[in-house]
Scaffold this active site. Structure first.
Site, mmCIF file in Angstrom:
data_model
loop_
_atom_site.group_PDB
_atom_site.id
_atom_site.type_symbol
_atom_site.label_atom_id
_atom_site.label_comp_id
_atom_site.label_asym_id
_atom_site.label_seq_id
_atom_site.Cartn_x
_atom_site.Cartn_y
_atom_site.Cartn_z
ATOM 1 N N CYS A 210 0.837 -1.208 0.000
ATOM 2 C CA CYS A 210 0.000 0.000 0.000
ATOM 3 C C CYS A 210 0.867 1.249 0.000
ATOM 4 C CB CYS A 210 -0.930 -0.009 1.209
ATOM 5 S SG CYS A 210 -1.934 1.468 1.308
ATOM 6 N N CYS B 265 -0.417 4.083 2.098
ATOM 7 C CA CYS B 265 -0.232 3.954 3.550
ATOM 8 C C CYS B 265 1.217 4.227 3.939
ATOM 9 C CB CYS B 265 -0.548 2.546 4.027
ATOM 10 S SG CYS B 265 -2.007 1.841 3.326
ATOM 11 N N ASP B 266 2.153 3.729 3.152
ATOM 12 C CA ASP B 266 3.539 3.673 3.603
ATOM 13 C C ASP B 266 4.515 4.556 2.823
ATOM 14 O OD1 ASP B 266 2.775 1.800 5.532
ATOM 15 O OD2 ASP B 266 2.888 0.186 4.070
#
Ligand code: NDP
Length: 315
Positions: free
Chosen positions: A139, A142-143
């Site tokens: 992701c 997300c990261d």
């Protein structure tokens, strides 16, 4: 199977993406008093995305996590009982059907709506597993932030990979994109954007040999699948964006599925091969996979559950 039932409900919804919450909204308004278990990722896949520009009703777009908060709030306001918990086993051998939650208690339900969605696929490389969460991620949204200003690699060539590569290109110094064929599967507009991004370098006909690093990712070894030539990319992160698989494992002894595990529904309905058990959203849709189509199928599932319960005299 004889199990101790801790609770009995009319309509049990498993999963909390657009399909599950929409089913909950409709089932609540039909007075089915639905109980919804959110699953491993409350809010579903939209909680790991940023801008959603194609969900109707939001002319300026909306952030995925915010949109899912609205779905949940609306379901709760309509009366749905929304709980955190994971469905770990089912017994659909007789009515009422039984669903085990968190490997502990069993809930009985007259109707079930399965909206467990789909999850990211992995390449299955040793380094990918070892360094998961330490530079390996499925992701980017997300990261990616953790690797701002750094060089990163991404594998995949669909719309997800294109979208994530573009996202990363805005925060990372360089994005190495590993594509296994000499063309991309992503839509033309996304491909064009990727190709025009000055800091995305595409490696056509390349596959990943392994992800390198002890504690964190230090590089990725790739090879040209036409020539066999190997190259090591010095990157701080490796993003995997090669598609998804349906979260249908616990249903496999009960429901008809295709060869990749997508639950089969009667075309034009949310009905599975077991009456009173319905499926909605990405767990039964490998074609459209959109929030709006998932929401639509969640609505269908709730309307069909209501009809089924009425016909059976259970509601
Ligand atoms: P897709 O299945 O469309 O694409 C997966 C990609 O990963 C393909 O390019 C595939 O390569 C590649 N791949 C698969 N396995 C491997 C492997 N082992 N090694 C290297 N590469 C691999 O998945 P997506 O998640 O991208 O998209 C799913 C659906 O969601 C699509 O319908 C897409 O259009 C849609 N979507 C729409 C978006 C939007 O409208 N904003 C955003 C994101 C997704 P190959 O092509 O060679 O098979």
């Amino acid at each position: 199977m004889s199990v101790e039932i801790s609770e009995k409900v009319s309509c049990l919804i498993i999963g909390s993406g657009p399909a599950g919450y929409t089913a909950a909204i409709y089932a609540s308004r039909a007075n089915l008093k639905p109980l919804l278990y959110q699953g491993i990722q409350p809010g579903g896949q939209l909680t790991i995305t940023t801008d959603v520009e194609n969900y109707p009703g939001f002319p300026d777009g909306i952030q995925g996590p915010e949109l899912m908060t609205y779905f949940e709030k609306q379901a709760v306001r309509m009366g749905a009982d929304v709980r955190f918990g994971i469905a770990t086993a089912v017994d659909f051998s007789s009515q009422p059907y039984k669903v085990q939650i968190d490997e502990e208690k069993w809930i009985a339900a007259d109707s079930i709506i399965i909206s467990t969605g789909a999850s990211a696929k992995w390449l299955g490389l040793p380094g990918e597993q070892r360094l998961n969460g330490h530079g390996v991620s499925a992701c980017a949204v997300c990261d990616g932030f953790f690797f701002r200003g750094k060089e990163v690699a991404i594998v995949g060539a669909g719309d997800t990979a294109a979208e994530e590569a573009l996202y990363l290109s805005k925060i990372c110094s360089k994005v190495h994109m590993i594509v296994r064929r000499d063309e991309m599967r992503a839509s033309k507009i996304m491909q064009d954007r990727v190709k025009q991004a000055p800091n995305i370098q595409i490696y056509w006909n390349h596959e990943t040999d392994d992800v390198l690093g002890d504690q964190t990712v230090t590089g990725v070894r790739i090879f040209n699948n036409k020539t066999g030539e190997k190259t090591t990319l010095e990157v701080s992160a490796f993003f995997v964006a090669i598609g998804h698989e349906p979260n249908s494992g616990i249903f496999k002894n009960w429901l008809n599925m295709d060869e990749t595990g997508y639950i089969l529904t009667t075309p034009g309905t949310a009905k599975t091969n077991i009456e009173g058990v319905f499926a909605a959203g990405d767990v039964q849709d490998k074609v459209y996979r959109q929030a709006v189509t998932a929401a639509g199928s969640g609505c269908m599932a709730a309307l069909e559950a209501e009809r089924y319960l009425s016909e059976k005299g259970l509601h």
